[in-house]
Design an enzyme around this catalytic site. Structure first.
Site, PDB file in Angstrom:
ATOM      1  N   PHE A 187       0.832  -1.214   0.000  1.00  0.00           N
ATOM      2  CA  PHE A 187       0.000   0.000   0.000  1.00  0.00           C
ATOM      3  C   PHE A 187       0.858   1.253   0.000  1.00  0.00           C
ATOM      4  O   PHE A 187       0.421   2.314   0.437  1.00  0.00           O
ATOM      5  CB  PHE A 187      -0.966  -0.008   1.201  1.00  0.00           C
ATOM      6  CG  PHE A 187      -1.613  -1.360   1.428  1.00  0.00           C
ATOM      7  CD1 PHE A 187      -2.459  -1.876   0.468  1.00  0.00           C
ATOM      8  CD2 PHE A 187      -1.313  -2.113   2.551  1.00  0.00           C
ATOM      9  CE1 PHE A 187      -3.025  -3.136   0.638  1.00  0.00           C
ATOM     10  CE2 PHE A 187      -1.874  -3.376   2.718  1.00  0.00           C
ATOM     11  CZ  PHE A 187      -2.739  -3.889   1.765  1.00  0.00           C
ATOM     12  N   GLY A 246      -5.033  -0.287  -8.726  1.00  0.00           N
ATOM     13  CA  GLY A 246      -4.678  -0.574  -7.341  1.00  0.00           C
ATOM     14  C   GLY A 246      -5.114   0.477  -6.339  1.00  0.00           C
ATOM     15  O   GLY A 246      -5.242   0.189  -5.164  1.00  0.00           O
ATOM     16  N   GLU A 247      -5.341   1.689  -6.795  1.00  0.00           N
ATOM     17  CA  GLU A 247      -5.531   2.780  -5.839  1.00  0.00           C
ATOM     18  C   GLU A 247      -6.867   3.484  -5.946  1.00  0.00           C
ATOM     19  O   GLU A 247      -7.322   4.099  -4.978  1.00  0.00           O
ATOM     20  CB  GLU A 247      -4.381   3.795  -5.995  1.00  0.00           C
ATOM     21  CG  GLU A 247      -3.046   3.118  -5.751  1.00  0.00           C
ATOM     22  CD  GLU A 247      -1.852   4.002  -6.005  1.00  0.00           C
ATOM     23  OE1 GLU A 247      -1.377   4.603  -5.043  1.00  0.00           O
ATOM     24  OE2 GLU A 247      -1.407   4.092  -7.166  1.00  0.00           O
TER      25      GLU A 247
END
Lengths: 330, 180, 708
Positions: free
Chosen positions: C240, C660-661
């Protein structure tokens, strides 16, 4: 973590002796709090005396209609016991509201009573803390105290007691029984936790070296209709912000008996006797419930950063009383 | 009698008996990982706050990071490595793979052991904080999503695989109910 | 083998993870799981003051304790080359144990090395570090006297039109401050590394998001050739962002291994993960939005401040959304940096976009509120035809599709837009939405593909799989681009020896690695006529990337949330949530859905729970553990729906963008807007703690009584 020796006691007397003969020995139950604090360096025992396998487990019925819960009973077994669930549902709910399934499988009810506070400064050796290092000061009162006490604290310490289980125990007037080398003794829960005063490191009235053997619950008719409600910063697996255990017995619209205790607001489970007094023989109405809650919290003295707890405690008492009264009314 | 700072212990891990001399400070988690060589159980926090180290000890789920190895003497321990038998993956493991009940996989060994323990606890009639009425006299609470979420809340997952994990646990429970 | 029509179609197929079996049986080895002969264990000691200098380190007691090999501090640690840096330039946070300066609380200052972890921990407890504390400043706010314009390394600020004139001409103006706290990535795997030196080469098994870039940093730090540094990160327990930079664990393990001549493992404690890695800086954002009565925006002025450290430059790019999402005649952004005595921040999932879109999308909801408009309509009315600031066309913009399809699935139609109108028993119910976008693109990488004699293909790329499913996705990409089934693909990743590669970050891992694989596959196919085996094709995409494309490239989403609020306790629960995403072509719907759902859960967690709290006296975080810093647990998370609208990214040979974000970025505002809808009170500061709701309820109830 300091090096320590380990002894497993095979009997209560042996356990008492193993602790008495060593300068710096501690009983080990489930270890969920003690091992945690040993890793922080807050607890530094030289010897651990493992009492987990002593024959002190299980729940038995007492002749007067109450229950006795053995000190090494796991939280899980206590919460799942049919008689606990039937006679003291708030106790079962409180235990189930604590920690996680894994931790409840390990933790003992005796150890649960002796949990230390979760104040962040207590576990941080680089900070002053009168509970950990008497006389060093309190960093929380002037620091981060969002989750600290609003009742019964002193300028020496504003930490809260983290146990959920102890809250209904306070409401139900449980008695803690223990053994010492000089013989057995017992302490009502109301007297078990010492006032904060100027020695917040001295937390309980247990004599030195004493081993808790069982917790005795007297019969409480109202407890069969009791409820534990816990508010916390996430939905599960967190210590209480404020919690409340309430038992209510209403007859013909009037309160016959009310038992109320709060968690998360003081250095010990807070028995709300003022609120109980206001309610006794009063009409079971939301107005009275709110009035009782407000009377209890009239003495609250919040820190700059936790005044919300007073509102929350008031609302919770009122909400759970109302819920129980409505349930009875149906 | 002088005090020793280490102890001889016996652990039965995944049906294999291990005799170990451990530093009394060693946790069950570190004994499993460093001495027994089972690195499935993970150290996510080392303080009982995440559940990644969950194993079954004598059939019950516990956090091995707060269990001293010396205090686990004689315990029958099941780690994630011991969940699958010679017949292949257990249904809960298979469901995790098929339903994508994990991403990074680090919390997975703990989630799986916890799920096995939680299902057994429910089957034994234990209530949870999600159980509306804890009275023992009513019918056993059905295992729904809210029950699974509460019972599994001791296992944090930062990737956010929670919904898939809940589906996998519910599916496994339903399958067990059908097959007995 | 046709170049037109792949013989297989692994891309688009929902398949479980390749390493799934390893992960459910405990066989997947993470950095702290790797066995190493003669292994020693390091224990880190971190600074307890926020600024100062180390006046003394007394290790005499520790050195006499059982099993202790030695103690490293600034007086005896190997020297590191200060030219080492990160993406933004020189980074003083890498230069551990080099001097007596303490720049932030939590800075690693001593490493104790012993035979066992227990011995190392006990000895660390016996080391006495004495500090001379200096005054420190961790008091973050937008109007801090040290506030300065942020770096413009991501491009110049927006400044179109006449902001003040447009605001003055607006029918409504929202002029508010929005705040987000310090947050921590909190991957479940604490940073761990096992390092050893052999014949002048440094080897490490490390938890990181990009072994190649970590090897570059370590090579500079230790003054060795890059190809003498060998970093592996086969399984990584979440990142992350936290494991993007070269972490303290691998620097310290490498130092200790050099000093003691043995493999050394350093595993950060959870507390150290909080104190010494992966800080998302707090933000304090001033937003002004002006709109006409019909809901057309006239002005967007976004002035967000974030905290950083003097040790390293950093950009929390909160302004991408303000310059991208909506058309307005005047748009101005003024990203502001406030240097404080804190751990240097680093990117955390959806950096900038997550706090930035919380502010912008909350403010948009306030515009809708003041105009009495459906918040969905407000967003639909202000869609730009081209980049609102750049004037460039969008390569693909499926924002409207996300909003409309999400609204349909969520059941938005028929919503009563007035707040505090829905009740269920004692609970207040509300719904909210937010739209957002996240920058997309590609970075250089290399990939090698070998056609083996047995008919299989070995695909080697320096990717990492931190839970993204990269291993599985790249296998599908390789299979389709080679025109073979996935069973013939053997994927090798997570090793710095596999060549230069972008890390798992910036939502650019999969696009960057896939691009290299497609190019290597094309090159290999040209050679497959030659029967010689094995035959390898390697491509470096550095020269193939168009770094100045004449388009705007973003992914888009719309998030819808329904919450319940207990007005008596302030408890907020998310009851359901739906996200619609436009992320180009989706390689693996099963894994992609997991990733965006996980992103939304992180957004939920930020909206309701997460907050790093500092002690005002010492400047230290007081809640550096999972009992104090709450991340969402199972019980906080409802079933979450996520779907993808059809999309294709024309700049990518396979039509891909990263995902992913974006799941994280849009969620907090959707939840905050739902809380407003439930209660009638705006929550402009995250997290939406129960005490904040309770306080607002008090005001609400008093107000209601006053009116009555």
């Amino acid at each position: 973590m300091r090096e320590f020796s380990y002894r497993r006691a095979s009997g209560v007397r042996e356990a008492l002796t193993l602790v008495a003969e060593h300068d710096d020995a501690r009983y080990l139950g489930g270890g969920t709090n003690l091992v945690d604090l040993m890793k922080h360096g807050v607890e530094t025992p030289g010897r651990l005396v493992d009492v987990r396998r002593l024959p002190l487990g299980g729940v038995r019925e007492t002749p007067d209609g109450g229950l006795a819960i053995g000190a090494t009973t796991t939280n899980s077994d206590a919460a799942a016991h049919p008689e606990v669930r039937r006679r003291y549902p708030a106790l079962s709910q409180a235990v189930l509201a604590g920690a996680s399934g894994q931790l409840r499988n390990m933790a003992t009810v005796g150890g649960n009573l002796l949990q230390r506070t979760r104040c962040g400064y207590f576990a941080d050796l680089s900070q002053p803390c009168n509970k950990r290092a008497p006389g060093s000061g309190c960093a929380a009162i002037t620091g981060a105290h969002h989750n600290h006490a609003v009742l019964g604290w002193t300028g020496h310490c504003a930490a809260t007691h983290p146990s959920d289980m102890a809250v209904p125990l306070a409401a139900f007037e449980a008695v803690v029984r223990y053994e010492t080398l000089e013989g057995p003794g017992e302490i009502p829960l109301a007297d078990f936790y010492l006032p904060v005063g100027d020695r917040p490191d001295l937390e309980t009235a247990l004599p030195p070296g004493a081993l808790i053997t069982e917790i005795v619950l007297p019969p409480v008719a109202a407890a069969r209709r009791s409820r534990y409600r816990k508010v916390r910063e996430r939905a599960s697996y967190a210590f209480a912000t404020v919690s409340v255990a309430v038992a209510l017995d209403v007859h013909d619209g009037f309160v016959r008996d009310a038992r109320i205790a709060l968690g998360g607001v003081a250095s010990r489970p807070w028995r709300a006797r003022t609120a109980e007094e206001v309610l006794r023989d009063a009409p079971a109405t939301p107005d009275r419930f709110r009035g009782a809650a407000e009377a209890e919290l009239a003495t609250a003295d919040p820190l700059p950063g936790n005044a919300y707890k007073v509102t929350l405690a008031r609302n919770l008492i009122e909400a759970v009383l109302t819920e129980l009264a409505e349930r009875d009314g149906r | 009698m002088t005090d020793d700072f280490s102890s001889e212990i016996t652990l039965e891990v995944n049906d294999v008996t291990h005799r170990l001399r451990v530093d009394n400070r060693r946790t069950l988690l570190d004994a499993l990982r460093e001495d027994v060589g089972h690195t499935g159980p993970k150290k996510g926090c080392d303080h009982g706050q995440c559940g990644a180290c969950t194993v079954l000890a004598d059939g019950r789920r516990v956090v091995s990071c707060l269990t001293l190895a010396v205090a686990a003497e004689g315990a029958r321990v099941t780690t994630v490595e011991g969940l699958s038998g010679e017949g292949g993956l257990r249904p809960i493991q298979e469901a995790f793979v098929r339903l994508d009940g994990f991403q990074c996989g680090f919390c997975t060994p703990g989630q799986l052991c916890s799920a096995v323990g939680a299902l057994a606890e429910h089957a034994a009639g234990w209530p949870s904080a999600a159980t509306a009425d804890v009275s023992p006299d009513g019918p056993t609470t059905e295992l729904d999503a809210a029950e699974v979420r509460e019972r599994m809340s001791g296992n944090l997952c930062r990737c956010g695989a929670y919904p898939s994990i809940v589906r996998a646990v519910l599916e496994t429970a339903a399958r067990a109910a059908v097959t007995g | 083998m046709s170049t037109e029509q792949p013989a297989t179609a692994a891309i688009g197929d929902a398949r479980p993870r390749i390493e799934g079996r390893l992960k459910v049986t405990g066989a997947a080895r993470y950095a702290a799981d790797e066995p190493a002969p003669d292994l020693a264990h390091g224990w880190v000691i971190t600074a307890t003051v926020a600024r100062g200098r180390i006046s003394a380190v007394d290790a005499s007691a520790a050195l006499g304790m059982p099993g202790v090999l030695g103690v490293l501090d600034h007086r005896n640690a190997p020297r590191l080359d200060p030219r080492a840096g990160n993406y933004f330039g020189p980074d003083g946070s890498l230069l551990l144990l080099q001097d007596d300066v303490v720049p932030y609380a939590g800075r690693p200052v001593v490493l104790v090395v012993a035979e066992t972890p227990e011995q190392a921990r006990a000895a660390a407890g016996a080391v006495v570090v004495t500090y001379e504390p200096y005054p420190h400043d961790v008091d973050f706010r937008l109007d801090h006297p040290a506030a300065r314009p942020a770096s413009t390394a991501f491009g110049p600020e927006a400044d179109t039109g006449d902001i003040e004139a447009e605001l003055a001409a607006s029918a409504v103006v929202v002029d508010e401050r929005y705040r987000t706290p310090e947050e921590n990535c909190s991957a479940m795997e604490p940073h761990a590394a096992t390092a050893w030196w052999q014949d002048g080469h440094l080897h490490a098994v490390d938890s990181n998001q990009g072994p190649f870039s970590v090897s570059q940093v370590l090579a500079t730090l230790f003054g060795v050739d890059r190809d003498h540094v060998h970093i592996r990160a086969e399984h990584v327990g979440g990142g992350f962002g936290a494991k993007g930079p070269c972490g303290p664990q691998v620097i310290l393990a490498s130092m200790a291994s050099r000093s003691f001549g043995r493999p050394v493992r350093v595993v950060l404690t959870r507390e150290q993960v909080f104190l010494a890695t992966a800080l998302r800086p707090p933000t304090d954002q001033w937003l002004r939005i002006g709109a006409d009565a019909d809901g057309r925006l006239r002005a967007v002025h976004h002035r967000p401040a974030f905290a950083l450290s003097p040790l390293a430059e950093y950009i929390e790019w909160c302004t991408e959304q303000a310059r991208t999402l909506y058309a307005a005649p005047a748009i101005r952004t003024e990203l502001t940096a406030v240097p404080l005595d804190i751990l240097p921040p680093s990117p955390m999932r959806g950096p900038g976009a997550t706090p930035g879109s919380f502010a912008l999308e909350s403010a948009m909801d306030e515009v809708a509120e003041r105009l009495g408009l459906d918040p969905l309509d407000l967003r639909l009315r202000n869609q730009p035809a081209v980049g609102p600031v750049s004037g460039l066309p969008f390569s693909s913009r499926r924002s409207v599709a996300c909003l409309r399809e999400g609204a349909r699935r969520f059941g938005w139609a028929g919503r009563d837009h007035r707040p505090r109108t829905r009740r269920e028993g004692r609970l207040l119910i509300g719904t909210g939405l937010a739209a957002t976008c996240f920058s997309a693109g590609v970075f250089p990488s290399t990939a090698s593909i070998t056609a083996e004699a047995d008919g299989t293909f070995t695909v080697a790329v320096g990717a990492t799989d931190i839970g993204t499913g990269a291993r599985t996705a790249l296998t599908a990409v390789a299979a389709d681009t080679l025109g073979v089934g996935t069973e013939r693909i053997r994927i090798r990743i997570a090793d710095s020896d596999l060549g230069m590669a972008w890390g798992a970050g910036g939502s650019r891992g999969t696009t960057s690695w896939s691009f290299a694989i497609t190019q290597a596959a094309a090159k290999l196919r040209e050679r497959l006529g030659d029967p010689a085996r094995p035959v390898t094709a390697t491509v470096d995409t550095t020269a193939l990337i168009d770094y100045q494309p004449a388009t705007e490239r973003h992914t888009f989403s719309a998030v819808f949330a329904e919450v319940s609020v207990d007005p008596a306790t302030g408890e907020v629960r998310v009851r359901r949530m739906l996200g619609m995403f436009a992320v180009g072509r989706v390689i693996n719907p099963l894994l992609a859905r997991s990733q965006v759902v996980g992103g939304m859960i992180m957004g939920l967690s930020m909206a309701l729970h997460e907050e790093g709290v500092r002690d005002p006296a010492t400047g230290r975080q007081v809640n550096p553990d999972f009992a104090g810093y709450h991340i969402a647990a199972h019980a906080d998370v409802p079933d979450i729906e996520a779907e993808f609208v059809p999309d294709y990214e024309p700049q990518d040979p396979l039509g891909l963008n990263g995902l992913g974000e974006i799941g994280t970025a849009g969620t907090a505002a959707a939840i905050a807007n739902a809380v407003w809808h439930a209660t009638g009170v705006r929550q402009r500061t995250l997290p939406i703690r129960l005490d904040r709701v309770l306080e607002a309820e008090g005001a609400e109830v008093r107000g209601a009584v006053g009116v009555a």
